[in-house]
Motif scaffolding. Structure first.
Motif, PDB file in Angstrom:
ATOM      1  N   PRO A 137     -18.897  33.009  19.302  1.00 33.10           N
ATOM      2  CA  PRO A 137     -19.229  34.334  18.761  1.00 33.10           C
ATOM      3  C   PRO A 137     -19.755  35.324  19.788  1.00 33.10           C
ATOM      4  O   PRO A 137     -19.466  36.522  19.686  1.00 33.10           O
ATOM      5  CB  PRO A 137     -20.286  34.021  17.702  1.00 33.10           C
ATOM      6  N   ALA A 138     -20.520  34.857  20.764  1.00 28.93           N
ATOM      7  CA  ALA A 138     -21.063  35.788  21.758  1.00 28.93           C
ATOM      8  C   ALA A 138     -19.943  36.428  22.570  1.00 28.93           C
ATOM      9  O   ALA A 138     -19.941  37.642  22.820  1.00 28.93           O
ATOM     10  CB  ALA A 138     -22.046  35.057  22.674  1.00 28.93           C
ATOM     11  N   GLU A 139     -18.979  35.613  22.993  1.00 23.00           N
ATOM     12  CA  GLU A 139     -17.848  36.137  23.760  1.00 23.00           C
ATOM     13  C   GLU A 139     -16.998  37.058  22.889  1.00 23.00           C
ATOM     14  O   GLU A 139     -16.530  38.110  23.343  1.00 23.00           O
ATOM     15  CB  GLU A 139     -17.000  34.993  24.303  1.00 23.00           C
ATOM     16  N   ALA A 140     -16.809  36.669  21.637  1.00 23.64           N
ATOM     17  CA  ALA A 140     -16.023  37.498  20.722  1.00 23.64           C
ATOM     18  C   ALA A 140     -16.690  38.851  20.498  1.00 23.64           C
ATOM     19  O   ALA A 140     -16.022  39.897  20.480  1.00 23.64           O
ATOM     20  CB  ALA A 140     -15.842  36.770  19.392  1.00 23.64           C
ATOM     21  N   ALA A 141     -18.005  38.844  20.328  1.00 23.86           N
ATOM     22  CA  ALA A 141     -18.737  40.096  20.107  1.00 23.86           C
ATOM     23  C   ALA A 141     -18.596  41.027  21.304  1.00 23.86           C
ATOM     24  O   ALA A 141     -18.462  42.251  21.142  1.00 23.86           O
ATOM     25  CB  ALA A 141     -20.206  39.796  19.835  1.00 23.86           C
ATOM     26  N   ALA A 142     -18.608  40.452  22.506  1.00 20.78           N
ATOM     27  CA  ALA A 142     -18.463  41.269  23.712  1.00 20.78           C
ATOM     28  C   ALA A 142     -17.087  41.923  23.768  1.00 20.78           C
ATOM     29  O   ALA A 142     -16.954  43.101  24.136  1.00 20.78           O
ATOM     30  CB  ALA A 142     -18.689  40.403  24.945  1.00 20.78           C
ATOM     31  N   VAL A 143     -16.051  41.179  23.406  1.00 24.50           N
ATOM     32  CA  VAL A 143     -14.691  41.733  23.398  1.00 24.50           C
ATOM     33  C   VAL A 143     -14.560  42.800  22.313  1.00 24.50           C
ATOM     34  O   VAL A 143     -13.993  43.870  22.538  1.00 24.50           O
ATOM     35  CB  VAL A 143     -13.651  40.612  23.176  1.00 24.50           C
ATOM     36  N   LEU A 144     -15.114  42.519  21.139  1.00 25.00           N
ATOM     37  CA  LEU A 144     -15.011  43.454  20.022  1.00 25.00           C
ATOM     38  C   LEU A 144     -15.805  44.733  20.245  1.00 25.00           C
ATOM     39  O   LEU A 144     -15.501  45.766  19.633  1.00 25.00           O
ATOM     40  CB  LEU A 144     -15.467  42.775  18.726  1.00 25.00           C
ATOM     41  N   LYS A 145     -16.807  44.682  21.095  1.00 26.21           N
ATOM     42  CA  LYS A 145     -17.590  45.892  21.367  1.00 26.21           C
ATOM     43  C   LYS A 145     -16.694  46.994  21.910  1.00 26.21           C
ATOM     44  O   LYS A 145     -16.730  48.146  21.447  1.00 26.21           O
ATOM     45  CB  LYS A 145     -18.722  45.581  22.359  1.00 26.21           C
ATOM     46  N   ALA A 164     -20.419  38.265  14.237  1.00 21.28           N
ATOM     47  CA  ALA A 164     -20.435  37.471  15.467  1.00 21.28           C
ATOM     48  C   ALA A 164     -21.776  37.597  16.184  1.00 21.28           C
ATOM     49  O   ALA A 164     -22.303  36.610  16.721  1.00 21.28           O
ATOM     50  CB  ALA A 164     -19.300  37.919  16.386  1.00 21.28           C
ATOM     51  N   LEU A 165     -22.338  38.793  16.182  1.00 23.42           N
ATOM     52  CA  LEU A 165     -23.650  38.989  16.816  1.00 23.42           C
ATOM     53  C   LEU A 165     -24.707  38.125  16.142  1.00 23.42           C
ATOM     54  O   LEU A 165     -25.555  37.525  16.802  1.00 23.42           O
ATOM     55  CB  LEU A 165     -24.044  40.464  16.740  1.00 23.42           C
ATOM     56  N   GLY A 166     -24.650  38.065  14.819  1.00 22.14           N
ATOM     57  CA  GLY A 166     -25.606  37.228  14.098  1.00 22.14           C
ATOM     58  C   GLY A 166     -25.430  35.762  14.422  1.00 22.14           C
ATOM     59  O   GLY A 166     -26.401  35.039  14.646  1.00 22.14           O
ATOM     60  N   LYS A 167     -24.175  35.306  14.463  1.00 21.02           N
ATOM     61  CA  LYS A 167     -23.909  33.900  14.786  1.00 21.02           C
ATOM     62  C   LYS A 167     -24.303  33.564  16.216  1.00 21.02           C
ATOM     63  O   LYS A 167     -24.626  32.413  16.522  1.00 21.02           O
ATOM     64  CB  LYS A 167     -22.435  33.586  14.555  1.00 21.02           C
ATOM     65  N   ALA A 168     -24.291  34.579  17.085  1.00 14.07           N
ATOM     66  CA  ALA A 168     -24.693  34.372  18.469  1.00 14.07           C
ATOM     67  C   ALA A 168     -26.211  34.413  18.640  1.00 14.07           C
ATOM     68  O   ALA A 168     -26.727  34.169  19.730  1.00 14.07           O
ATOM     69  CB  ALA A 168     -24.045  35.427  19.372  1.00 14.07           C
ATOM     70  N   GLY A 169     -26.928  34.746  17.557  1.00 14.29           N
ATOM     71  CA  GLY A 169     -28.387  34.759  17.604  1.00 14.29           C
ATOM     72  C   GLY A 169     -29.005  36.106  17.892  1.00 14.29           C
ATOM     73  O   GLY A 169     -30.227  36.228  17.952  1.00 14.29           O
ATOM     74  N   ASP A 170     -28.183  37.154  18.052  1.00  7.80           N
ATOM     75  CA  ASP A 170     -28.719  38.491  18.305  1.00  7.80           C
ATOM     76  C   ASP A 170     -28.843  39.205  16.955  1.00  7.80           C
ATOM     77  O   ASP A 170     -28.042  40.084  16.613  1.00  7.80           O
ATOM     78  CB  ASP A 170     -27.795  39.264  19.244  1.00  7.80           C
ATOM     79  N   HIS A 171     -29.867  38.824  16.195  1.00 12.16           N
ATOM     80  CA  HIS A 171     -29.982  39.283  14.816  1.00 12.16           C
ATOM     81  C   HIS A 171     -30.295  40.776  14.703  1.00 12.16           C
ATOM     82  O   HIS A 171     -29.811  41.436  13.780  1.00 12.16           O
ATOM     83  CB  HIS A 171     -31.048  38.462  14.093  1.00 12.16           C
ATOM     84  N   LYS A 172     -31.069  41.305  15.627  1.00 10.25           N
ATOM     85  CA  LYS A 172     -31.375  42.731  15.572  1.00 10.25           C
ATOM     86  C   LYS A 172     -30.116  43.555  15.798  1.00 10.25           C
ATOM     87  O   LYS A 172     -29.858  44.531  15.081  1.00 10.25           O
ATOM     88  CB  LYS A 172     -32.444  43.090  16.609  1.00 10.25           C
ATOM     89  N   ALA A 173     -29.318  43.161  16.796  1.00 12.91           N
ATOM     90  CA  ALA A 173     -28.065  43.880  17.054  1.00 12.91           C
ATOM     91  C   ALA A 173     -27.123  43.735  15.870  1.00 12.91           C
ATOM     92  O   ALA A 173     -26.411  44.674  15.501  1.00 12.91           O
ATOM     93  CB  ALA A 173     -27.414  43.353  18.329  1.00 12.91           C
ATOM     94  N   SER A 174     -27.118  42.561  15.262  1.00 11.62           N
ATOM     95  CA  SER A 174     -26.293  42.330  14.080  1.00 11.62           C
ATOM     96  C   SER A 174     -26.720  43.249  12.942  1.00 11.62           C
ATOM     97  O   SER A 174     -25.883  43.874  12.274  1.00 11.62           O
ATOM     98  CB  SER A 174     -26.398  40.871  13.647  1.00 11.62           C
TER      99      SER A 174
END
Length: 313
Positions: A137-145, A164-174
């Motif tokens: 998810p972290a890599e996917a979120a970076a591409v989707l940005k 994806a941001l939430g699954k990567a643990g970046d809950h605030k960004a999510s």
């Protein structure tokens, strides 16, 4: 192309080992929409010209048009063996592998294509999908940005990025990403609900409660959302609001016995607080000692604010 197909069809009968003639026939048939005929001709051409990139490329295209996606992948993989720099073919292979449910195999060719074709948004999207489906998810979120920045109206992709941001643990960004979606599509209760969940994961209770209330306002007939709002009112000792939400949730979904039980618990807690308040009030009236009266008043305040009451089911 129809005339060429007819002429080449006669030619290959005379020159059966002529790979170029079979290639021309396959290409002509492909252009007139005869995918099965094109496949037959191009497979014959491939036997005569096993290292011809065009043969394998058009064979992949014809197989795909005929509905044979796995066969198309096999042909295009041969193209990549012969011409590794064909990023367009790598993108085709990756896209079909994702469609076939073989995302783990799709990541490598799509990564290659995405690097070679950074401005091709469709490739970037397919690469992000492959990353999501392979648990990255972290890599996917970076591409989707970058993709969402270029295509802000693709709300499905924006939602995938927020998730994806939430699954990567970046809950605030999510949470911020879901809030952005909720503002872009203000009538979609799902975005408000997801924003609330993301803020809960980010340990920001005020925002969590605001967004679950927003979701309940947008979806007043959704028993689960209404019940979630009831939970927050319950935890905050807001018994009237908790009773209202849980009672509505129980009515909306009679099969959910926990909503009815929680409504009953909230009513009991409301009654207990009211009884305690009444007793303390009477105590203040009859007490003449000012210090004792002050203590009773403090107890009254604590009683109204207390969360030490029977819990949720």
């Amino acid at each position: 192309y129809a005339e060429a197909a007819e002429l080449l069809g006669g030619l290959v009968k005379q020159r059966r080992e002529d790979g170029k003639a079979w290639l021309g026939l396959g290409y002509a048939r492909f252009r007139i929409g005869d995918a099965p005929g094109a496949v037959n001709a191009l497979e014959t051409a491939a036997k005569a010209l096993p290292r011809d990139v065009d043969v394998w490329y058009y064979l992949g295209s014809a197989r795909g048009a005929a509905g044979d996606r796995a066969g198309a992948v096999a042909a295009w993989r041969t193209v990549l063996q012969l011409a590794p720099s064909r990023a367009d073919v790598a993108a085709n292979v990756g896209r079909l592998l994702v469609e076939l449910g073989r995302a783990a195999e799709a990541v490598e060719p799509l990564a290659t294509a995405a690097k070679a074709l950074p401005k091709n948004l469709d490739v970037q999207h397919d690469y992000a999908v492959a990353l999501l489906e392979t648990g990255k998810p972290a890599e996917a979120a970076a591409v989707l940005k970058g993709y969402v920045a270029a295509r802000p109206d693709d709300y499905a992709a924006a939602e995938a990025r927020a998730d994806a941001l939430g699954k990567a643990g970046d809950h605030k960004a999510s949470a911020n990403a879901f809030e952005w979606l909720a503002k872009k599509q203000p009538s979609v209760s799902r975005h408000a609900l997801n924003a609330s969940v993301a803020w809960r994961n980010a340990a920001h209770r005020k925002n969590e409660k605001w967004w679950i209330a927003r979701a309940a306002a947008l979806a007043p007939d959704d028993a689960k959302i209404v019940g979630q709002l009831g939970r927050m009112h319950f935890e905050d000792g807001e018994w009237d609001a908790a009773v209202d939400c849980y009672a509505r949730a129980a009515t909306l979904d009679p099969a959910d016995t926990s909503a009815a039980a929680n409504a009953a618990t909230a009513r009991k807690n409301r009654e207990l607080v009211a009884m305690k308040a009444t007793r303390l009030h009477l105590g203040i009236v009859v007490v003449k000692d000012k210090s004792v009266a002050a203590q009773a008043a403090a107890d009254l305040k604590r009683a109204f604010c207390s969360k030490a009451a029977p819990g949720l089911f």
